[in-house]
Design a protein around this motif. Structure first.
Motif, mmCIF file in Angstrom:
data_model
loop_
_atom_site.group_PDB
_atom_site.id
_atom_site.type_symbol
_atom_site.label_atom_id
_atom_site.label_comp_id
_atom_site.label_asym_id
_atom_site.label_seq_id
_atom_site.Cartn_x
_atom_site.Cartn_y
_atom_site.Cartn_z
ATOM 1 N N ILE A 37 0.834 -1.210 0.000
ATOM 2 C CA ILE A 37 0.000 0.000 0.000
ATOM 3 C C ILE A 37 0.870 1.262 0.000
ATOM 4 C CG2 ILE A 37 -1.686 1.325 1.337
ATOM 5 C CD1 ILE A 37 -2.777 -1.353 2.370
ATOM 6 N N ASN B 150 -0.230 5.363 -0.961
ATOM 7 C CA ASN B 150 -1.483 5.509 -0.215
ATOM 8 C C ASN B 150 -1.169 5.636 1.273
ATOM 9 O OD1 ASN B 150 -4.075 5.465 0.773
ATOM 10 N ND2 ASN B 150 -4.767 3.833 -0.605
ATOM 11 N N ASP C 178 -2.592 7.535 3.587
ATOM 12 C CA ASP C 178 -3.755 7.590 4.478
ATOM 13 C C ASP C 178 -4.196 6.199 4.925
ATOM 14 O OD1 ASP C 178 -3.792 10.311 4.317
ATOM 15 O OD2 ASP C 178 -5.337 10.413 2.757
ATOM 16 N N GLN C 179 -4.228 5.255 3.994
ATOM 17 C CA GLN C 179 -4.680 3.906 4.342
ATOM 18 C C GLN C 179 -3.725 3.245 5.325
ATOM 19 O OE1 GLN C 179 -5.641 1.470 0.960
ATOM 20 N NE2 GLN C 179 -5.926 -0.398 2.181
#
Length: 284
Positions: free
Chosen positions: A20, A25, A27-28
């Motif tokens: 991820i 990404n 935020d994830q």
């Protein structure tokens, strides 16, 4: 939020987070690690969550550093390209100007005009205009005439006056401290300005300066000197040891003006042929 998750953090969980973060990404990843920290029941899983967040924070910092370095490299390349193109343009412009001056020079047949192009002190010039421009530059830089600064010093004496010009002093940079050109921090282009001093009375001095140092505004006494600040340009007037209270009271009487006897260069200079040996010069 209760510590309700008793499942361990597995290698598969860590690998999933790595994938991820690899696509940006953030935020994830942050949400997942925060969820682990809030809900994991056992200390070893909480410590693992902290460790993973430390690793991912380092990776994020690495991405930022690399992006900044790449950005700086792009800016540097663009700057170098612009400088190279500007140099080429200036070179072509200089060639064009020289060619034009050569045409003007060869078109003139009047011996007096031709002789006027040369100076026993400064050498020969391609055109008469070149010599006039050079003289104007000398006058504007070294002859204290054309710009007058009036200082109401209130010292009840005729003080010696020293004037200094400089640029980009602290507090005068257009976009804040440290935003001037490279190498200008703290002030640059310091010059002792030639002056002619006229004492109007024991409390007022008129300082005549060359036109190249003409600034707008009025000088203000602050701490130890009078300063005339116009954008990033500053003129500093040093009158020696002064009574600061009296000097401050005179601030409202300080001013600047353009001299009526300013020496100006001819404008729109034209040469008109009268006959084969004579030309008439007309200018404004």
């Amino acid at each position: 939020m209760a510590y309700r998750d008793n499942t361990p953090i597995t290698a598969e969980d860590v690998e999933s987070l790595s994938k991820i973060i690899s696509v940006g990404n953030v935020d994830q990843v942050a949400l997942q690690v925060a969820k682990w920290l809030r809900e994991k029941m056992y200390g070893n899983d909480v410590r693992e969550a902290l460790a993973q967040w430390t690793i991912f924070t380092a990776k994020i910092a690495e991405y930022l550093v690399n992006d900044e370095a790449a950005f700086k490299l792009d800016v540097l390349r663009t700057k170098n390209d612009l400088v190279a193109r500007q140099t080429q343009v200036e070179s072509r412009q200089t060639d064009l100007e020289n060619a034009f001056k050569s045409v003007i020079s060869n078109a003139t047949k009047d011996s007096e005009v031709i002789l006027a192009r040369s100076s026993s002190r400064y050498g020969a010039y391609l055109t008469l205009d070149d010599r006039i421009e050079y003289l104007e530059q000398l006058i504007g830089t070294y002859v204290p005439s054309g710009f007058t600064v009036t200082i109401k010093h209130n010292q009840n004496r005729n003080p010696d006056v020293k004037v200094r010009y400089y640029e980009y002093a602290l507090g005068t940079e257009p976009d804040g401290i440290g935003t001037g050109p490279k190498g200008s921090f703290g002030g640059t282009n310091n010059v002792d300005v030639p002056t002619t001093v006229e004492y109007k009375d024991a409390n007022t001095v008129l300082v005549h300066l060359p036109t190249n140092y003409r600034l707008t505004g009025a000088p203000i006494f602050e701490q130890d000197k009078w300063r005339l600040i116009d954008g990033y340009k500053t003129l500093s007037f040093d009158l020696g040891t002064v009574d600061t209270t009296a000097a401050i009271k005179g601030n409202s009487g300080n001013s600047t003006s353009q001299d009526n006897n300013v020496i100006t260069a001819p404008q729109n200079l034209h040469a008109t042929a009268i006959n084969d040996t004579t030309e008439k010069l007309i200018w404004e």
